[in-house]
Scaffold this active site. Sequence first.
Site, short mmCIF file in Angstrom:
data_model
loop_
_atom_site.label_atom_id
_atom_site.label_comp_id
_atom_site.label_asym_id
_atom_site.label_seq_id
_atom_site.Cartn_x
_atom_site.Cartn_y
_atom_site.Cartn_z
N PRO A 12 -3.10 -39.03 6.77
CG PRO A 12 -5.25 -39.02 7.64
CD PRO A 12 -4.21 -38.11 7.07
CG HIS A 13 -0.84 -43.69 4.83
ND1 HIS A 13 -0.17 -42.52 5.13
CD2 HIS A 13 0.09 -44.67 4.89
CE1 HIS A 13 1.09 -42.78 5.35
NE2 HIS A 13 1.28 -44.09 5.23
CB SER A 14 -3.88 -47.98 7.53
OG SER A 14 -3.46 -49.10 8.29
#
Length: 672
Positions: free
Chosen positions: A585-587
Site C-alpha cells: 500500500p502507498h499513496s
Amino acid sequence: MVLTARRQELIKILEATDHDAPLTVKQLAGRFGVSERTIRYDLDFVEEALRHKGLALCKQTNRGVWIEATAGLTELPRMAFRDYVLSRRERCQAIVVYLLAAGQAAAAEELAEHLLVSRSTLLADLESVKELLVKYQAELASKRGLGLWIEGKEKNLRNLLVQIFCTGTYDVSAPEQQAGEYPYEAELFHAYAGTLPVAELATFMIRLLQEQGLSYTDFSINYMVISLTVQLKRLQQGRRLEEADSGGLSGMSGSFFNGLARQMAAELSRYDRRIGEEGEVNFIIRQLLGSQISCFSRLDEGERQKVNLLALNLAESFIKSCQRWLGDIYVDDEELLYGLALHLQPAIERARCKVTLTNPMLPQIREKYGELFAIVLKAVREIEQELGAGLSEDEIGYLTIHFGAAIERKKSRAQKSLKVVLVCGNGIGTAKLLSITLKSRMPYLDIVKVLSLYEWKQQTVSGVDLVISTVPLKRQDAAVLHVSPILSALEMQVIENQIQSVYHKKFAAVEALALSGSLLGLKDVLLPSSIELDVRAGCWEEAIRQAGRLLVAGGAAEERYIDSMIACVKKIGPYIVIAPGIAMPHSRPEDGVKRICLSMVRLAEPVSFSDTRYEPVDLVFAFGAVDHESHFRVLSELWQMLKEPATVQGLRQAADKAAVLALIPDCQPEFQ
C-alpha cells in the site's frame, strides 16, 4: 582532416555555445566521460581544424571555451567534415547497406577500401555484422574467390534496411544535407536511394495522409518514405516478395490499411508495375501498421467504441500495474490514460500481426529512464495475457515516454518566461516528454507551439525568443538550439547554460535552478523499528493501518497518510497486491510523507484484499515517497527480494527482525 566521433560532437557543442556562456573544460570532460587532459588534447586538434575553416577557438581562464568567426565572417558556418571516423555500429550498418545495395558478392578488400579501415578492423566488424544479421534471420555468406554477400528472406532483409535507415531523425526529402550535420544514417539512405524519387515519395505520402484525414508524425512520413524507397530499390534488383503473407492482417487497422495500401500501390505503379503484386501490397500494409499512422478517425462509430473501451481498460490495468512500483498514484492522470490508450490500440494489433515498430530513441530511453523502463517492462509482462500479445522493447520504450511525461508533469511548475517554439520529429509522446522535461528544469520557458518538421517549414517565428529542435534546422530569422529527443543530465546542463544566456539577455536576470537529492537503498529505509512480525489484523484495512502506524511512529509520515493509503484501495481497487500473498500500500507524496520510508508487517493470519490472483495476503509493505523518482532504488531492491521464492519464504519463516534484514540483497538495483 580526420576527426573522431568525439571531436565531431565537440565541435557541434561548441557551435551551439554562446560566447556569453562558454563551457569549461571540466563541463566538457563530464559531457563525454573522459579526463580533462583528453579534452584539452581534443581542443588542440579541433583548434587546428577550425582554423582551416576560418574560425577561432577562444579560451579564457576561469571562463571557458567557445567559437567565434574570424574577421570577414558575420556568422558561424556549419561545419562539415566528410573524413568522419565511423563508429563500429556505423561501419556495420554501412557494410550491410553496401552488400544489399550491390546485389552481388563483394571482396573483403573492396569493403575495407570503402570504409577506409584496415583488414583486421574489417574482420572484427564482420563478426558484429553476423550478430546483427542473426536478429533478422539472415546470415553473412562467403566463398573464396567470390567474396561476401548476405542471404535471408526478402521480407527480413527489407526490414533490416528500414531499421538501419530509421535509426536517426532527419529530413528524408533533403538529399543536400551536409555530412556531419545530420545522422550518418541520412548519408547511408541517400547513397542507397540513388536516383529514386525520394522527395516525390515524401510529397505523395503527406498528400495522401492529409486527404485521408489521418493522424501522423514526422517519423510516420520518414518511415513510409524509407520503406517505399527500399521496396522500389529491391524491385529494381529483381528481389520480389512472392508470398502473399497476409495472415493476421484482418483486424480493424489491418482492414483499413489494406484498402489504403492498394490505393498507394495503384498510384505508385508508375514507378514500378510490380508494386501492385499481392506480396508487395502486403509489405505496404505491414509498413503502415508499423508507421505510427493512426486510422482511428476512419473507423465507424461502433468500431471506435469497441477500440476505446478495450484500449482504455488495458491502459487503466497497465497504469495500475506500473504505479505499484512508482510510489505514487497515476490512474487519475487523464492525459496519461488517454495517451496510453491511443498508443496501445495499434500497438496490440502490431504485436498480433508480428509487425515490428522501430523506436530510434530506445538506447537513449534506456539510458535516461532505465529504472522507469524496467518498471514499465515488468508491468507489460504482467498484463500480456490480457493484451493477447507480447510487446517488443521498442513499443515498451514509447510507453516509457508516456510515463516519463506523467512524472515530469507532476514535477513541473507553472511560470511565465521565454517564448519558445519546440520542433520535434519523433511523435507526440516524445514532444510532450521533451516539453515537460525542459519546463520542469527551466520553468521560465513558455512553449507556445509544438511543431513537426513539416509544419515548421510553413511557420513564421515572429515574437519567439528561441526555437528548440530535435532536428537540425536552418533559419535566419530565429535563434535555434538543436537538442536530443531524450536529454541526459549532462546534456541538460549544457542546454540550460545556453538557454539561461538567452533569458539573461532578455530579462537581465536568471533564476538558478538546482535539483539535488541522494538515492537511498533498501537498507537505509527498512529498519528494525519499521518491521513487525506475526501481527494480528481482522481485515485488509486493519493490515494497512498496522503497517502505516510504523511509518508514523518513525516520524516518516503523518497520520493522514494511513487514511490516504486506505482511500486509494477503496477508490482504485486492490492493485497494491503485487505478488502472491504480498501487498504494497502507498499513496501520493503530498498526502503526508516526510521522507522516503518503508515498513513491513507479517500477519499472523492472512487477510483478503479481494484480489483473486494473489490471495490471501500475509506480507504487507507500506511505502512512502517524497517525490517522483528518488525512491526507485528502494523499490528496485525490494523487487529483487520479492521475485526470489526462497527469499519470500525466508520472510515468512524469519524468527526475528534480524533474520528479515539479513535477507536484503547486496547487489545493484534491477530498475536500471
